[in-house]
Design a protein around this motif. Structure first.
Motif, short mmCIF file in Angstrom:
data_model
loop_
_atom_site.label_atom_id
_atom_site.label_comp_id
_atom_site.label_asym_id
_atom_site.label_seq_id
_atom_site.Cartn_x
_atom_site.Cartn_y
_atom_site.Cartn_z
N LYS A 45 19.76 -14.90 21.01
CA LYS A 45 18.40 -14.35 21.01
C LYS A 45 17.51 -15.10 20.01
O LYS A 45 16.35 -15.42 20.31
CB LYS A 45 18.42 -12.87 20.62
CG LYS A 45 18.65 -11.93 21.75
CD LYS A 45 17.38 -11.66 22.56
CE LYS A 45 17.56 -10.44 23.41
NZ LYS A 45 17.73 -10.69 24.83
N ASP A 98 10.40 -11.83 24.64
CA ASP A 98 9.58 -10.91 23.86
C ASP A 98 10.36 -10.27 22.72
O ASP A 98 10.56 -9.07 22.69
CB ASP A 98 9.03 -9.80 24.79
CG ASP A 98 8.16 -8.82 24.00
OD1 ASP A 98 8.14 -7.63 24.35
OD2 ASP A 98 7.58 -9.27 22.98
N VAL A 99 10.86 -11.12 21.80
CA VAL A 99 11.61 -10.57 20.67
C VAL A 99 10.98 -10.95 19.34
O VAL A 99 11.48 -10.59 18.29
CB VAL A 99 13.08 -11.04 20.66
CG1 VAL A 99 13.85 -10.43 21.81
CG2 VAL A 99 13.18 -12.56 20.66
N HIS A 115 8.83 -4.59 15.60
CA HIS A 115 9.34 -3.57 16.54
C HIS A 115 8.44 -2.35 16.48
O HIS A 115 8.37 -1.54 17.39
CB HIS A 115 10.77 -3.22 16.12
CG HIS A 115 11.35 -2.04 16.82
ND1 HIS A 115 11.61 -2.04 18.17
CD2 HIS A 115 11.72 -0.82 16.36
CE1 HIS A 115 12.12 -0.86 18.51
NE2 HIS A 115 12.19 -0.11 17.43
N GLU A 164 8.65 0.07 14.20
CA GLU A 164 9.19 1.12 13.32
C GLU A 164 9.31 0.59 11.89
O GLU A 164 9.31 -0.62 11.67
CB GLU A 164 10.61 1.48 13.80
CG GLU A 164 10.69 1.86 15.29
CD GLU A 164 10.16 3.27 15.52
OE1 GLU A 164 9.37 3.45 16.48
OE2 GLU A 164 10.48 4.16 14.72
N GLN A 201 10.35 -3.06 10.83
CA GLN A 201 11.47 -3.69 11.53
C GLN A 201 10.95 -4.72 12.52
O GLN A 201 10.00 -4.46 13.24
CB GLN A 201 12.26 -2.62 12.31
CG GLN A 201 13.21 -1.81 11.47
CD GLN A 201 13.99 -0.84 12.34
OE1 GLN A 201 13.44 -0.17 13.20
NE2 GLN A 201 15.31 -0.78 12.13
N GLN A 202 11.56 -5.88 12.49
CA GLN A 202 11.26 -6.89 13.49
C GLN A 202 12.09 -6.56 14.73
O GLN A 202 13.14 -5.95 14.63
CB GLN A 202 11.62 -8.28 12.96
CG GLN A 202 10.92 -8.64 11.65
CD GLN A 202 9.41 -8.68 11.79
OE1 GLN A 202 8.87 -9.30 12.70
NE2 GLN A 202 8.71 -7.94 10.93
N LYS A 203 11.62 -6.98 15.89
CA LYS A 203 12.37 -6.69 17.11
C LYS A 203 13.79 -7.24 17.01
O LYS A 203 14.76 -6.62 17.44
CB LYS A 203 11.65 -7.29 18.32
CG LYS A 203 10.35 -6.58 18.66
CD LYS A 203 9.61 -7.30 19.78
CE LYS A 203 8.23 -6.67 20.01
NZ LYS A 203 7.41 -7.51 20.91
N LEU A 204 13.92 -8.42 16.42
CA LEU A 204 15.25 -9.01 16.34
C LEU A 204 16.14 -8.27 15.33
O LEU A 204 17.36 -8.26 15.46
CB LEU A 204 15.16 -10.49 15.97
CG LEU A 204 15.06 -11.44 17.17
CD1 LEU A 204 14.83 -12.87 16.71
CD2 LEU A 204 16.34 -11.39 18.01
N VAL A 244 16.27 -5.07 15.10
CA VAL A 244 16.82 -3.95 15.88
C VAL A 244 17.89 -4.45 16.83
O VAL A 244 18.97 -3.89 16.94
CB VAL A 244 15.68 -3.23 16.65
CG1 VAL A 244 16.23 -2.15 17.55
CG2 VAL A 244 14.67 -2.65 15.66
N TYR A 245 17.60 -5.58 17.48
CA TYR A 245 18.58 -6.15 18.42
C TYR A 245 19.87 -6.51 17.68
O TYR A 245 20.98 -6.15 18.10
CB TYR A 245 17.99 -7.39 19.09
CG TYR A 245 18.96 -8.07 20.03
CD1 TYR A 245 19.72 -9.17 19.61
CD2 TYR A 245 19.16 -7.60 21.32
CE1 TYR A 245 20.64 -9.78 20.44
CE2 TYR A 245 20.07 -8.21 22.17
CZ TYR A 245 20.80 -9.30 21.72
OH TYR A 245 21.72 -9.89 22.57
N SER A 249 14.46 -11.66 8.17
CA SER A 249 13.91 -11.61 9.54
C SER A 249 12.40 -11.86 9.59
O SER A 249 11.89 -12.32 10.60
CB SER A 249 14.23 -10.27 10.19
OG SER A 249 13.81 -9.23 9.33
#
Ligand code: P6P
Length: 343
Positions: free
Chosen positions: A55, A63-64, A68, A70, A78-81, A83-84, A132
């Motif tokens: 990713k 779209d990462v 995010h 939150e 939080q970054q989307k990555l 969370v992933y 991140s």
């Protein structure tokens, strides 16, 4: 052999190679009575980091990127990555029956797996994606992890007691750096070894056996924007270093991603510092899943790591997300630091 291991293509069969799974099985022989559960546990980390790196490598195309939305327990967006990465580690490790407790930078409380099971022997603490905030500008980021054995004795039923152990109780620790290549660096207490992910075959192959930190380097790494808020002795130390006090010229390198700044220090020597500051009087980095694994690797490679008050690995944690100053590096720079700053 774990099922995740990819079949090695003929292209590299002609050369001597060792995958991280094979290496872990070899290392495991050092522990009398150890069954395959430890290598199975570590394969959960290697699998999760392969999914994370896939990713990270395509971040601009999917779209990462970005937030995010939150805010995590640290009060950080939080970054989307983030969370992933957290989800991947949770998913891959929750399946390991030898793990009783998981704790993550992204989760306020430990993720209890099956800590009442007699098969549960380990707790794993991790920062799924350190640095991140740098992802959007294509700077190296990393995953850090620390593994401790379940505690015994009084009051060890609650999950938190599994993770609130000093770093000198770690049975293994390491990190994965998602940089110009993806590299896993780990130790089970018998030296430090590096494995580079070969994207062509999807396996971590031994590339840096028995890494030793140079006795002295020529880089110091600190965010000098905060220099005025460091305790004064830190500034005196940096001036000493820059003034040739250690017999050589130093360059400054600061990436702002702890794993990347430490990885350079591990391979090239020198010193990385995150001192107490006005904003973070107890330091910014987290003890359990940032400072402890880094300190374990540093000492295993011949370096040192201190909080400025004591050896990092001797700190008795009081809370899962507690922070600490971290000064880590080569013998020469660290001995001088301890003389000038720790007193
Ligand atoms: P500063 C990244 O956010 C991080 O937690 C570490 O990876 C890094 O060393 C540090 O913070 C950088 O903090 O305050 O210098 O931006």
């Amino acid at each position: 052999m774990t099922t995740e291991e990819t079949t090695i293509t003929p292209a590299i069969e002609s050369e001597p190679f060792l995958t991280v799974q094979q290496h872990i099985l070899q290392e495991q022989k050092r522990f009398p009575g150890a069954s395959g559960e430890f290598s199975w546990l570590l394969s959960g980390i290697t699998l999760a980091t392969k999914l994370i790196q896939a990713k990270v490598r395509r971040a601009g195309l999917t779209d990462v990127l970005g937030a995010h939305g939150e805010v995590n327990v640290q009060g950080e967006v939080q970054q989307k990555l983030d969370v992933y990465a957290n989800d991947m580690l949770d998913h891959c490790l929750s399946m390991r029956e030898s793990i009783g407790v998981l704790a993550s930078e992204e989760n306020e409380h430990p993720i209890i797996i099956n800590h009442t099971s007699p098969n549960a022997k380990y707790a794993v603490v991790f920062d799924p994606l350190d640095g991140s905030s740098n992802i959007d500008v294509n700077v190296s980021v990393g995953t850090t992890f620390s593994i401790v054995h379940r505690p015994f004795g009084e009051g060890t039923d609650d999950a938190t007691s599994w993770v609130l152990q000093p770093g000198n109780r770690q049975v293994a620790a390491g990190y994965v750096i998602y940089g110009s290549s993806t590299m896993l660096v780990y130790s089970v207490g018998y030296g430090v070894h590096g494995f580079t992910l070969d994207p062509a075959v999807g396996a971590y192959l031994l590339s840096h056996e028995n890494i030793r930190m140079p006795e002295q380097g020529s880089y110091y790494s600190v965010n000098e924007a905060y220099r005025d808020s460091f305790p004064s002795k830190y500034g005196e130390y940096l001036d000493h270093l820059r003034g040739g006090g250690l017999g050589r010229k130093y360059s400054s390198r600061y990436i702002g991603s702890m794993v990347a700044d430490f990885h350079r220090t591990l391979l090239k020597g020198g010193i990385f510092l995150y001192p107490p500051t006005d904003d973070h009087p107890s330091g910014k980095l987290r003890l359990l899943y940032e400072a402890n694994p880094i300190a374990f690797i540093a000492e295993q490679a011949g370096g040192q790591a201190t909080t400025g008050q004591q050896r990092v690995l001797d700190v008795q944690p009081e809370s899962i997300h507690q922070r600490t100053p971290l000064i880590v590096g080569s013998q020469v720079e660290m001995d001088t630091f301890k003389t000038m700053v720790c007193g």
